[in-house]
Design an enzyme around this catalytic site. Structure first.
Site, PDB file in Angstrom:
ATOM      1  CB  CYS A 116       4.422 -10.570   4.665  1.00  0.00           C
ATOM      2  SG  CYS A 116       5.288 -10.258   6.218  1.00  0.00           S
ATOM      3  CB  CYS A 119       4.632  -8.332  11.401  1.00  0.00           C
ATOM      4  SG  CYS A 119       4.655  -6.575  11.037  1.00  0.00           S
ATOM      5  CB  THR A 170       0.529  -8.782  10.306  1.00  0.00           C
ATOM      6  OG1 THR A 170       0.494  -8.206   8.990  1.00  0.00           O
ATOM      7  CG2 THR A 170       0.459 -10.291  10.195  1.00  0.00           C
ATOM      8  CB  SER A 207      -0.581   2.141   4.353  1.00  0.00           C
ATOM      9  OG  SER A 207       0.190   1.512   5.348  1.00  0.00           O
ATOM     10  CB  SER A 208      -3.895  -1.469   7.558  1.00  0.00           C
ATOM     11  OG  SER A 208      -4.329  -1.754   8.867  1.00  0.00           O
ATOM     12  CG  HIS A 231      -6.292  -4.909   4.637  1.00  0.00           C
ATOM     13  ND1 HIS A 231      -5.309  -5.819   4.362  1.00  0.00           N
ATOM     14  CD2 HIS A 231      -5.676  -3.701   4.722  1.00  0.00           C
ATOM     15  CE1 HIS A 231      -4.135  -5.201   4.275  1.00  0.00           C
ATOM     16  NE2 HIS A 231      -4.344  -3.911   4.486  1.00  0.00           N
ATOM     17  CG  HIS A 277      -2.096  -0.960   0.994  1.00  0.00           C
ATOM     18  ND1 HIS A 277      -2.851  -1.453   2.032  1.00  0.00           N
ATOM     19  CD2 HIS A 277      -2.614  -1.519  -0.128  1.00  0.00           C
ATOM     20  CE1 HIS A 277      -3.780  -2.268   1.548  1.00  0.00           C
ATOM     21  NE2 HIS A 277      -3.655  -2.310   0.244  1.00  0.00           N
ATOM     22  CD  GLU A 311      -2.159  -9.178   7.027  1.00  0.00           C
ATOM     23  OE1 GLU A 311      -2.134  -9.738   8.144  1.00  0.00           O
ATOM     24  OE2 GLU A 311      -1.548  -8.120   6.779  1.00  0.00           O
TER      25      GLU A 311
END
Length: 407
Positions: A148, A285, A244, A314-315, A176, A83, A178
């Site tokens: 990732c 993470c 994450t 971007s989260s 999202h 992102h 992910e």
């Protein structure tokens, strides 16, 4: 930790020097105080940790290497690599095409893909359904996989507890990429539901305790539970994992809250709580933890305002903004040029998903102190650009080349 071959355009000699010096001083990463850059009328407090993480550098290396090594092939990304608009635009300029947008809407029809096309899995990972779709087209789905490893660790944890008959609760943003990928992988092993925040968690708890009517669950959590989810049975044994990049304190609070509800409802003790609540520990993470801890440490210092640099979608970056907003006027920007002058700035309101303009940017005082950080998908070159841009408002841009670090 492994080092990656990331294009030099994303690097910054200035930021690398600062990061290397902090690494030498704090090898165990225990010191979360910011680095002070004192330029006289402008003082910048730079977060201890910020910028590209392991997963992002891994994804960028694989993507650009794939483009370089396959000049005669059509190359696609399932969706945005990360992102960050600068990285994504660089890939688009090199001929890469996105199959879907970040919401999962189709941009390139599946039927136009050919078996010899290259399809790159982005850092967020992808769903099992998409993997199967690629395989059905004769494309090896995981040949160019940049998922990732910390995302994959969440999938592995969900699988582990799922095989022990726990339902998985995913703390994440339902739309999202992910979270969609984690949901897909988890539901292949066990009933799964997504909660986006504490409010939804408290709502879910009412179904755990039986306070809410079971038949209302399916509308209340529409689109967020796995097929065949049985609210009367599937919330008796649960475990919490997360996207994450979520706010660490919120994920921990959600897990603690669900655990307390389970313990109280079933009359459990600390010794036997594991019978109905799985020990998932932290599935954030390392970079999310470090960057958020660094912002918390940075906010202990007196300052006039904060600047957070990163992609608007971007989260992990938005959560850094969220932390800063609790204490200071905060400006979320994606590029240095958005700081039009010392008084004017265009910045992102992530609460209302719109860019806004402010005419009261830098205060007029003898020394302005700014807290500065960036998201895990933001190139260091942009952070250096922000520093230089700020210095230019004071006629001090040359000072970036004569940097003085202050303890």
């Amino acid at each position: 930790m492994k080092t990656f071959n990331v294009p030099v355009i994303y690097r910054s000699p200035l930021i690398s020097t600062i990061k290397n010096q902090r690494k030498q001083q704090d090898r165990m990463k225990k010191d979360f105080t910011p680095t002070a850059l004192d330029f006289g009328p402008l003082k910048i407090l730079l977060a201890r940790h910020f910028g590209f993480c392991y997963g992002v550098e891994n994804a960028i290396e694989i993507a650009f290497k794939t483009v370089d090594e396959n000049p005669d092939k059509r190359i696609f990304l399932l969706s945005e690599m990360i992102h960050n608009p600068h990285v994504n635009n660089d890939l688009l300029e090199r001929g890469v095409r996105f199959i879907m947008d970040t919401a999962g809407n189709q941009l390139v029809p599946w039927e136009t893909l050919q078996s010899d096309d290259i399809v790159i899995i982005p850092a967020f990972g992808t769903t099992i359904e998409t993997e199967n779709k690629l395989a059905s087209l004769g494309i090896e789905p995981l040949k160019y996989n940049t998922t990732c490893p910390f995302v994959e660790r969440v999938w592995n944890k969900a699988e582990q507890i799922g095989k022990k008959d726990y339902t998985v609760i995913v703390h994440g943003k339902p739309k999202h990429e992910e979270t969609r990928a984690t949901f897909s992988h988890s539901q292949s092993n066990t009933p799964t539901i997504v909660v986006k925040d504490m409010a939804e968690t408290e709502k879910l708890a009412r179904y755990i305790t039986g306070e809410a009517a079971p038949d209302t669950f399916y509308e209340a959590f529409k689109g967020q539970y796995s097929q065949g989810f049985d609210v009367t049975k599937d919330l008796q044994r649960v475990g919490v994992v997360n996207q994450t990049t979520m706010l660490a304190s919120e994920t921990q609070a959600i897990a603690d809250y669900i655990r307390q509800v389970i313990v109280a409802h079933y009359g459990l003790t600390e010794a036997n709580a594991g019978e109905r609540f799985a020990d998932t520990r932290d599935t954030l993470c390392y970079a999310t933890n470090d960057n958020q801890s660094a912002v918390i440490g940075m906010l202990e210092e007196p300052a006039d305002l904060a600047i957070v640099v990163g992609g608007y979608n971007s989260s992990n970056t938005s959560h850094l903004v969220e932390l800063c907003e609790e204490k200071l006027p905060t400006y979320f920007i994606s590029a240095p040029e958005q700081m039009r002058s010392a008084r004017q700035v265009d910045h992102w309101d992530f609460h209302h998903k719109q860019e806004i303009h402010s005419d009261t940017f830098l205060p007029e005082k003898s020394q302005v102190t700014i807290l500065l950080t960036s998201g895990a998908s933001c190139p260091d070159a942009l952070v250096e650009g922000v520093i230089r841009r700020l210095l230019s408002f004071y006629g001090l841009e040359h000072k970036a080349d004569e940097l003085t670090l202050v303890d």
